[in-house]
Design a protein around this motif. Structure first.
Motif, PDB file in Angstrom:
ATOM      1  N   PRO A 160       0.808  -1.227   0.000  1.00 24.16           N
ATOM      2  CA  PRO A 160       0.000   0.000   0.000  1.00 24.16           C
ATOM      3  C   PRO A 160       0.838   1.273   0.000  1.00 24.16           C
ATOM      4  O   PRO A 160       0.355   2.322  -0.433  1.00 24.16           O
ATOM      5  N   GLU A 161       2.072   1.200   0.474  1.00 23.19           N
ATOM      6  CA  GLU A 161       2.923   2.392   0.489  1.00 23.19           C
ATOM      7  C   GLU A 161       3.363   2.753  -0.925  1.00 23.19           C
ATOM      8  O   GLU A 161       3.292   3.922  -1.335  1.00 23.19           O
ATOM      9  N   ARG A 162       3.788   1.758  -1.683  1.00 22.02           N
ATOM     10  CA  ARG A 162       4.270   2.025  -3.044  1.00 22.02           C
ATOM     11  C   ARG A 162       3.197   1.812  -4.101  1.00 22.02           C
ATOM     12  O   ARG A 162       3.436   2.019  -5.278  1.00 22.02           O
ATOM     13  N   LYS A 163       2.038   1.372  -3.660  1.00 23.86           N
ATOM     14  CA  LYS A 163       0.880   1.192  -4.543  1.00 23.86           C
ATOM     15  C   LYS A 163       1.213   0.250  -5.704  1.00 23.86           C
ATOM     16  O   LYS A 163       0.992   0.561  -6.876  1.00 23.86           O
ATOM     17  N   LEU A 164       1.717  -0.918  -5.323  1.00 18.07           N
ATOM     18  CA  LEU A 164       2.055  -1.898  -6.353  1.00 18.07           C
ATOM     19  C   LEU A 164       1.728  -3.310  -5.876  1.00 18.07           C
ATOM     20  O   LEU A 164       1.752  -3.608  -4.673  1.00 18.07           O
ATOM     21  N   ILE A 165       1.382  -4.151  -6.835  1.00 14.99           N
ATOM     22  CA  ILE A 165       1.232  -5.581  -6.592  1.00 14.99           C
ATOM     23  C   ILE A 165       2.621  -6.186  -6.746  1.00 14.99           C
ATOM     24  O   ILE A 165       3.317  -5.929  -7.726  1.00 14.99           O
ATOM     25  N   PRO A 280       5.140   1.528 -18.696  1.00 15.68           N
ATOM     26  CA  PRO A 280       6.232   0.560 -18.567  1.00 15.68           C
ATOM     27  C   PRO A 280       5.664  -0.810 -18.195  1.00 15.68           C
ATOM     28  O   PRO A 280       4.605  -0.901 -17.578  1.00 15.68           O
ATOM     29  N   ASP A 281       6.362  -1.867 -18.557  1.00 15.21           N
ATOM     30  CA  ASP A 281       5.821  -3.199 -18.275  1.00 15.21           C
ATOM     31  C   ASP A 281       6.497  -3.871 -17.087  1.00 15.21           C
ATOM     32  O   ASP A 281       6.242  -5.048 -16.822  1.00 15.21           O
ATOM     33  N   ASN A 282       7.331  -3.132 -16.342  1.00 26.03           N
ATOM     34  CA  ASN A 282       7.947  -3.718 -15.151  1.00 26.03           C
ATOM     35  C   ASN A 282       8.334  -2.622 -14.177  1.00 26.03           C
ATOM     36  O   ASN A 282       8.938  -1.623 -14.554  1.00 26.03           O
ATOM     37  N   VAL A 283       7.959  -2.831 -12.933  1.00 26.48           N
ATOM     38  CA  VAL A 283       8.257  -1.894 -11.853  1.00 26.48           C
ATOM     39  C   VAL A 283       8.762  -2.723 -10.680  1.00 26.48           C
ATOM     40  O   VAL A 283       8.078  -3.658 -10.242  1.00 26.48           O
ATOM     41  N   GLY A 284       9.920  -2.402 -10.157  1.00 25.04           N
ATOM     42  CA  GLY A 284      10.507  -3.192  -9.078  1.00 25.04           C
ATOM     43  C   GLY A 284       9.816  -2.988  -7.745  1.00 25.04           C
ATOM     44  O   GLY A 284       8.950  -2.113  -7.585  1.00 25.04           O
ATOM     45  N   LEU A 285      10.214  -3.768  -6.770  1.00 20.62           N
ATOM     46  CA  LEU A 285       9.602  -3.698  -5.443  1.00 20.62           C
ATOM     47  C   LEU A 285       9.839  -2.351  -4.763  1.00 20.62           C
ATOM     48  O   LEU A 285       9.093  -1.969  -3.855  1.00 20.62           O
ATOM     49  N   SER A 286      10.834  -1.623  -5.195  1.00 17.15           N
ATOM     50  CA  SER A 286      11.071  -0.284  -4.648  1.00 17.15           C
ATOM     51  C   SER A 286      10.201   0.766  -5.317  1.00 17.15           C
ATOM     52  O   SER A 286      10.181   1.920  -4.882  1.00 17.15           O
ATOM     53  N   LYS A 288      10.712   1.441  -8.575  1.00 10.23           N
ATOM     54  CA  LYS A 288      11.524   1.949  -9.678  1.00 10.23           C
ATOM     55  C   LYS A 288      11.220   1.199 -10.967  1.00 10.23           C
ATOM     56  O   LYS A 288      11.200  -0.036 -10.998  1.00 10.23           O
ATOM     57  N   ILE A 289      11.000   1.931 -12.044  1.00 10.54           N
ATOM     58  CA  ILE A 289      10.787   1.335 -13.364  1.00 10.54           C
ATOM     59  C   ILE A 289      12.084   0.678 -13.826  1.00 10.54           C
ATOM     60  O   ILE A 289      13.166   1.271 -13.738  1.00 10.54           O
ATOM     61  N   GLY A 290      11.980  -0.569 -14.319  1.00 10.66           N
ATOM     62  CA  GLY A 290      13.150  -1.278 -14.837  1.00 10.66           C
ATOM     63  C   GLY A 290      14.133  -1.731 -13.782  1.00 10.66           C
ATOM     64  O   GLY A 290      15.303  -1.997 -14.097  1.00 10.66           O
ATOM     65  N   GLU A 291      13.696  -1.862 -12.540  1.00 12.30           N
ATOM     66  CA  GLU A 291      14.616  -2.158 -11.427  1.00 12.30           C
ATOM     67  C   GLU A 291      15.407  -3.439 -11.643  1.00 12.30           C
ATOM     68  O   GLU A 291      16.591  -3.501 -11.297  1.00 12.30           O
ATOM     69  N   TYR A 292      14.791  -4.478 -12.201  1.00 16.34           N
ATOM     70  CA  TYR A 292      15.476  -5.760 -12.407  1.00 16.34           C
ATOM     71  C   TYR A 292      15.808  -5.997 -13.883  1.00 16.34           C
ATOM     72  O   TYR A 292      16.187  -7.096 -14.260  1.00 16.34           O
ATOM     73  N   MET A 293      15.646  -4.960 -14.696  1.00 20.72           N
ATOM     74  CA  MET A 293      15.870  -5.073 -16.145  1.00 20.72           C
ATOM     75  C   MET A 293      16.976  -4.131 -16.611  1.00 20.72           C
ATOM     76  O   MET A 293      16.943  -3.682 -17.760  1.00 20.72           O
ATOM     77  N   ASP A 294      17.902  -3.813 -15.735  1.00 23.62           N
ATOM     78  CA  ASP A 294      18.973  -2.869 -16.084  1.00 23.62           C
ATOM     79  C   ASP A 294      18.410  -1.544 -16.567  1.00 23.62           C
ATOM     80  O   ASP A 294      18.949  -0.917 -17.488  1.00 23.62           O
ATOM     81  N   GLY A 295      17.327  -1.119 -15.943  1.00 23.47           N
ATOM     82  CA  GLY A 295      16.732   0.170 -16.273  1.00 23.47           C
ATOM     83  C   GLY A 295      15.782   0.158 -17.456  1.00 23.47           C
ATOM     84  O   GLY A 295      15.174   1.195 -17.765  1.00 23.47           O
ATOM     85  N   LYS A 296      15.628  -0.964 -18.130  1.00 22.47           N
ATOM     86  CA  LYS A 296      14.727  -1.029 -19.288  1.00 22.47           C
ATOM     87  C   LYS A 296      13.271  -1.045 -18.825  1.00 22.47           C
ATOM     88  O   LYS A 296      12.916  -1.806 -17.928  1.00 22.47           O
ATOM     89  N   TRP A 297      12.439  -0.218 -19.468  1.00 25.06           N
ATOM     90  CA  TRP A 297      11.013  -0.185 -19.118  1.00 25.06           C
ATOM     91  C   TRP A 297      10.235  -1.298 -19.822  1.00 25.06           C
ATOM     92  O   TRP A 297       9.053  -1.491 -19.543  1.00 25.06           O
ATOM     93  N   TRP A 298      10.888  -2.019 -20.710  1.00 24.70           N
ATOM     94  CA  TRP A 298      10.249  -3.133 -21.421  1.00 24.70           C
ATOM     95  C   TRP A 298      10.904  -4.441 -20.973  1.00 24.70           C
ATOM     96  O   TRP A 298      11.994  -4.442 -20.401  1.00 24.70           O
ATOM     97  N   GLY A 299      10.220  -5.560 -21.245  1.00 21.07           N
ATOM     98  CA  GLY A 299      10.786  -6.863 -20.940  1.00 21.07           C
ATOM     99  C   GLY A 299      10.156  -7.561 -19.755  1.00 21.07           C
ATOM    100  O   GLY A 299      10.594  -8.651 -19.367  1.00 21.07           O
TER     101      GLY A 299
END
Length: 642
Positions: A160-165, A280-286, A288-299
């Protein structure tokens, strides 16, 4: 509407039943019979399905639910009590059976993605349209919603803090941050023919467009990289969870559920804005967009690269934004869907005299250029009724096969590449009809529905339709594909019947609620759906009106129909204008509420223009006789809750 008094009109003018009306009533009868035959062929007396003794992996429970879900929706339209009884029985049977197999836990999928959750829980949503007072349905709806609002400690899917699943793989056991080899075991052979989820998997030639999941040397690499890059954080696909939460809201009116839908849709709109407009199609647990994709917003999982691209971006975006607009009455939530459609259109180019748009993004940039699908702007226009969204439909150069009335042969992708999921394929011909083109559409689409029914019954009755042939203990591709056979052999499909009666396209297949301009109740039997002998046709829609024809084909019995504004009572019927054959107003009845009743004398018919204010009311599963929010939830012992 004054208190509980529903304004009432009476239709006395006798009409020769038009062909569409007779076809509708015959189709209801045929579908009712087919539902019984379908269940008799594939369902045991206790509601479980005649099938295997075991089923591994995380995939699977969505498919049997999908195979039988339309038995419930048929009842919503006016199908038989027996169809609804069977629907309830089978829903319980499937839930128990797949709990025993291991895919379901606490009556909800233990963990999987929201493409498959979305498909499977359509059945659950349809049940809400039929009995809002069902304690079991209400209790489940609230309990399931809490798995996604951060209120269930056993399923901590939401931050609920970061508003993400917190993961693309989620469910009643919470986020699945690490997928096992067994989780994907039933999909390996199937995924051999799909592109690779990443471009740097050892032993995989990404340019080939295929990925050898069934190769034991490659499979561990696929899993390792998916777990490292895909399994943690949020993806747009999770927007389909808004349908589950909206479903619970319509039972309870709990404002915290509405706020959650608003909050989650807004969070994704802000991510798209931060990414220059493209979601973007990926947002990390923090966060951040692309957190586990080397900064890529796709993948990300079911994102721009793998496996379907735009389809599994825009469908959840449409579902999420339409749910937010429904619950709030605020159409500005639709802007996120509108923007994604435009982002792709503006990146298009001309090829062979046709405008094509990208559907995927790889490391090298945008790719998979092909004609835009008018399905998505049609849904957007249906929700907004805005001229700008109508223009988004009309700018698409629609291929001939999408303009033709289709008789689908399978649930999935047809031979011409057209999406025929759940045997629904005729959204473009319906769109043309509702805008004043194709005057013969009602008869032609109902004839097509009959053709689908006849074909499906022939398949069901064939030796290949015998479920005892599907119950081997092996795990070949054929054995695995049997999980889809209930969809492929189901005869209870009725796209045209729903379009014509509700004045709406069929739901989006991956988790969309069944929106409608109107729905009906039988005043005498106090149940959902059109009364016996009554046929309905919505043949024109505007931002503030709908034109509706009602016909009583019985020559001996009067029938009373209650019309509701919207699937969920969200639209106010301001007034009803009775029209003559020339389209002139002969009578006007003030309504000012969500219901109006029409008493149809034997053989009578009437044409009405419903003057409406859309999204004027809080949506709910209320009926003219019962308020769903008045029913109390059951309370369990502290520490012993389900």
């Amino acid at each position: 509407m004054n208190g509980n008094i529903i304004p009432r009109l009476e239709a006395k003018e006798r009409r020769v039943p038009p062909a569409w009306a007779l076809l509708e009533r015959r189709l209801f009868d045929a579908l009712n019979d087919a539902a019984v035959e379908f269940a008799k062929r594939y369902v045991r007396p206790d509601g479980t399905l005649i099938w295997r003794k075991d089923w591994p992996g995380m995939d699977g429970s969505d498919d049997p639910y999908e195979g039988f879900m339309y038995l419930s929706l048929l009842y919503t339209l006016g199908g038989s009590e027996e169809s609804y009884r069977l629907a309830r029985e089978v829903y319980e049977g499937i839930t128990w059976q797949w709990t025993e197999y291991g895919q379901i836990h606490r009556e909800f999928d233990a963990y999987y993605d929201w493409m498959h959750h979305g498909e499977g829980y359509l059945f659950f949503y349809f049940l809400g349209l039929n009995d809002p007072a069902s304690p079991r349905d209400r209790q489940r709806a609230v309990r399931f919603a809490k798995m996604y609002t951060g209120e269930d400690p056993a399923a901590p899917n939401y931050d609920p803090e970061r508003k993400l699943i917190r993961s693309p793989i989620n469910g009643s056991r919470g986020p699945r941050f690490e997928m096992s080899a067994e989780d994907w075991s039933t999909h390996r052979d199937v995924l051999d023919d799909y592109p690779a989820p990443f471009e740097d998997i050892p032993g995989v030639d990404f340019a080939s467009g295929k990925c050898p999941w069934s190769d034991d040397a490659v499979y561990p690499h696929i899993l390792r990289i998916m777990n490292e890059r895909m399994a943690k954080g949020d993806v747009p696909l999770n927007l389909n969870a808004t349908s589950l939460v909206a479903h619970a809201y319509m039972y309870t009116g709990d404002e915290s559920l509405r706020r959650w839908v608003e909050e989650y849709v807004t969070a994704w709109a802000e991510r798209a804005k931060a990414n220059g407009g493209v979601i973007p199609d990926n947002v990390g647990l923090s966060g951040k967009i692309g957190e586990y994709m080397d900064g890529k917003w796709w993948g990300g999982y079911y994102g721009w690269r793998w496996p379907h691209g735009f389809l599994t971006i825009i469908e959840p975006v449409l579902n999420g934004t339409m749910n937010a607009a429904l619950l709030t009455g605020d159409p500005t939530y639709l802007e996120l869907a509108r923007a994604q459609i435009d982002e792709m259109w503006n990146r298009g180019r001309e090829e062979g005299g046709q405008w094509v748009v990208p559907h995927k993004h790889y490391d090298a940039g945008w790719t998979d250029y092909k004609p835009a699908n008018p399905l998505y702007p049609i849904y957007l226009w249906y929700a907004s009724m805005a001229d700008e969204d109508l223009a988004r439909v009309l700018r698409v150069d629609v291929p001939e096969h999408s303009r033709d009335i289709d008789v689908p042969s399978r649930s999935g992708t047809g031979p011409n590449g057209k999406n025929t999921k759940h045997f629904n394929a005729n959204w473009m011909p319906w769109f043309q009809f509702i805008r004043g083109e194709r005057p013969d559409y009602p008869e032609r689409i109902l004839e097509a529905n009959f053709e689908v029914l006849h074909r499906q019954l022939a398949k069901l009755r064939s030796p290949e339709g015998d479920p005892k042939r599907w119950t081997t203990d092996g795990f070949s591709v054929e054995d695995i594909s049997s999980i889809h056979k209930w969809q492929e052999y189901c005869p209870v499909y009725f796209e045209g019947l729903l379009q014509l009666t509700l004045g709406a396209p069929m739901h989006l297949s991956h988790g969309g609620l069944q929106h409608a301009r109107v729905r009906y109740f039988d005043a005498d039997r106090k149940r959902p759906g059109l009364p016996a002998d009554v046929a309905a046709l919505v043949d024109e829609l505007g931002a503030d009106f709908a034109r509706l024809h009602l016909v009583n084909v019985s020559t001996t019995e009067s029938r009373e129909t209650i019309i509701q504004g919207g699937s969920f009572g969200e639209h106010r019927i301001d007034a009803v204008e009775t029209l003559n054959a020339a389209g002139e107003v002969t009578e006007r009845t003030e309504v000012g509420g969500k219901y109006v009743a029409v008493l149809l004398q034997p053989g009578a018919g009437v044409t009405l223009r419903l003057r409406m204010t859309r999204y004027a009311y809080r949506p709910s599963y209320d009926t003219p006789w019962r308020r769903s929010a008045d029913e109390a939830l059951l309370a369990g012992r502290p520490g012993y809750e389900a």
